[in-house]
Scaffold this active site. Sequence first.
Site, PDB file in Angstrom:
ATOM      1  N   CYS A   1       0.838  -1.199   0.000  1.00  0.00           N
ATOM      2  CA  CYS A   1       0.000   0.000   0.000  1.00  0.00           C
ATOM      3  C   CYS A   1       0.884   1.264   0.000  1.00  0.00           C
ATOM      4  O   CYS A   1       2.092   1.189   0.179  1.00  0.00           O
ATOM      5  CB  CYS A   1      -0.929   0.010   1.209  1.00  0.00           C
ATOM      6  SG  CYS A   1      -0.070   0.195   2.796  1.00  0.00           S
TER       7      CYS A   1
ATOM      8  N   CYS B   1       2.945   1.694   3.137  1.00  0.00           N
ATOM      9  CA  CYS B   1       4.050   0.732   3.189  1.00  0.00           C
ATOM     10  C   CYS B   1       5.213   1.213   2.331  1.00  0.00           C
ATOM     11  O   CYS B   1       6.373   1.133   2.734  1.00  0.00           O
ATOM     12  CB  CYS B   1       3.583  -0.645   2.722  1.00  0.00           C
ATOM     13  SG  CYS B   1       2.210  -1.303   3.695  1.00  0.00           S
TER      14      CYS B   1
END
Length: 78
Positions: free
Chosen positions: A11, A14
């Site tokens: 994501c 991340c």
Amino acid sequence: MTKIEVLGTGCAKCKRLFANTEQAIKELNITVDLVKIEKLDEITERGVMMTPALIIDDEIAAEGRVPDVKEIKAMLTV
């Protein structure tokens, strides 16, 4: 050598944590073993329940949030 693992499924948060970690390492001019872990089973094996997460030398340093570069540098210089 310090071992750093960035855990997340890919994501935006991340990716930002991985970039912040790389920047902190660069600014500190240190050599580390940096690994990105994206497989959910590998993430849960490490005891992480919320991503993104940052593990330094097998200890969870941050979970469910994105520390900024300054904070990561502080974690690495303890």
